[in-house]
Design a protein around this motif. Structure first.
Motif, short mmCIF file in Angstrom:
data_model
loop_
_atom_site.label_atom_id
_atom_site.label_comp_id
_atom_site.label_asym_id
_atom_site.label_seq_id
_atom_site.Cartn_x
_atom_site.Cartn_y
_atom_site.Cartn_z
N VAL A 226 0.87 -1.18 0.00
CA VAL A 226 0.00 0.00 0.00
C VAL A 226 0.91 1.23 0.00
N CYS A 227 0.59 2.20 -0.84
CA CYS A 227 1.41 3.41 -0.96
C CYS A 227 0.62 4.62 -0.47
N VAL A 228 1.25 5.43 0.36
CA VAL A 228 0.68 6.69 0.85
C VAL A 228 1.71 7.77 0.53
N GLU A 229 1.39 8.64 -0.43
CA GLU A 229 2.39 9.50 -1.05
C GLU A 229 2.09 10.98 -0.82
N PRO A 230 2.68 11.61 0.20
CA PRO A 230 2.51 13.04 0.37
C PRO A 230 3.29 13.79 -0.71
N GLN A 231 2.69 14.86 -1.23
CA GLN A 231 3.35 15.59 -2.30
C GLN A 231 2.88 17.03 -2.35
N THR A 232 3.67 17.88 -3.04
CA THR A 232 3.40 19.31 -3.04
C THR A 232 2.35 19.73 -4.05
N GLY A 233 1.87 18.80 -4.85
CA GLY A 233 0.82 19.11 -5.81
C GLY A 233 0.24 17.83 -6.36
N PRO A 234 -0.84 17.93 -7.13
CA PRO A 234 -1.49 16.73 -7.67
C PRO A 234 -0.73 16.18 -8.88
N PRO A 235 -1.07 14.96 -9.30
CA PRO A 235 -0.54 14.48 -10.57
C PRO A 235 -0.84 15.49 -11.69
N ASN A 236 0.08 15.58 -12.64
CA ASN A 236 0.03 16.57 -13.73
C ASN A 236 0.15 17.99 -13.21
N GLY A 237 0.67 18.12 -11.99
CA GLY A 237 0.74 19.42 -11.35
C GLY A 237 1.70 20.40 -12.00
#
Length: 262
Positions: A226-237
């Motif tokens: 299971v992957c939980v991926e914090p990130q600074t913007g959405p996909p295609n951001g």
């Protein structure tokens, strides 16, 4: 300094850092139990200078359209830094700092710095992207592969997002925000108060993934992890929500995983 595998320990926690394999966390063991799926492309890798898929591998920077290699056709996925060798800048007690210089196929010179800090009950990953010349859009994120099962019941994923990004047939957000839907997921969620996701392996361990960033992708379509991926913007951001990196203003982000035995 050698860029071989680095092992940090604190109490009964141990983390393995692999600068030469994309700057990834190769393993995280708590009291001898490995929490991350093992393998050359698993563990937890940094997503930089973009996260998830970039549509058709193209993004616009002002009037210029840039083309990235399609490493997940028809899109470009998860940045370039996970495919390169990082350099070890510093190793101390419970801490390591590694760096990566952005090179082709990324079209702008820049430097990524990642700090890994381990305590007996937490792991904090901090990353920054600096522009060395011209400004450019970028994203930062992390892609951990947590074991679905640690030898007992499957993990439970608990979080309360404000919205879910509607996913199109091309696996990219359509731009429409919808009420959160039940899994299985390969989806991006919005958490305006910061990422806050708890994974519970019943009777064994509880781990919280936190970040001040407001975007998280949850992926649980594989049987093993299971992957939980914090990130600074959405996909295609890079196209829809670009964060600009300038020579005087880097892009910075962090995530902390904290755990307790049950």
């Amino acid at each position: 300094m050698s860029d071989d595998e680095i092992t940090l320990t604190a109490g009964d926690a141990e983390v393995t850092v692999q600068p030469g394999n994309g700057g990834r966390i190769g393993g995280l063991r708590v009291d001898g139990t490995e929490l991350l799926r093992q393998g050359e492309r698993f563990g937890c890798f940094p997503m930089v200078p973009w996260c998830g898929r970039t549509r058709d591998g193209r993004f616009r920077d002002g009037a210029t359209v840039r083309q990235l290699p399609l490493n997940s056709p028809p899109h470009a996925i998860h940045g370039t830094a996970r495919d390169g060798a990082w350099s070890t800048a510093r190793v101390g007690e419970g801490e390591a700092v590694i760096t990566y210089d952005l090179v082709e196929p990324w079209p702008y010179p820049g430097r990524v710095t990642q700090q890994i800090a381990l305590t007996p009950d937490s792991l904090t990953l901090t990353m920054s992207v600096e522009a060395l010349d011209s400004s450019f859009p970028a994203q930062i994120g992390w892609h951990p592969w947590f074991h679905r099962n640690l030898g007992g019941e499957d993990v439970r994923v608990d979080f309360t997002p404000a919205w879910q990004e509607e996913r199109g047939d091309d696996h990219l957000p359509t731009g429409v925000r919808v009420d959160p839907r039940p899994g299985p997921w390969d989806d991006c969620f919005g958490m305006p108060g910061g990422v806050d996701v708890t994974l519970t392996w019943p009777g064994q361990l509880e781990l919280n993934v936190a970040s001040r960033e407001k975007w998280v992708v949850v992926y649980d379509e594989q049987e093993a992890a299971v992957c939980v991926e914090p990130q600074t913007g959405p996909p295609n951001g890079l196209n829809t929500a670009p964060r600009q990196v300038t020579p005087i203003e880097p892009l910075e982000a962090a995530t902390t995983w904290s755990w307790r035995r049950l």
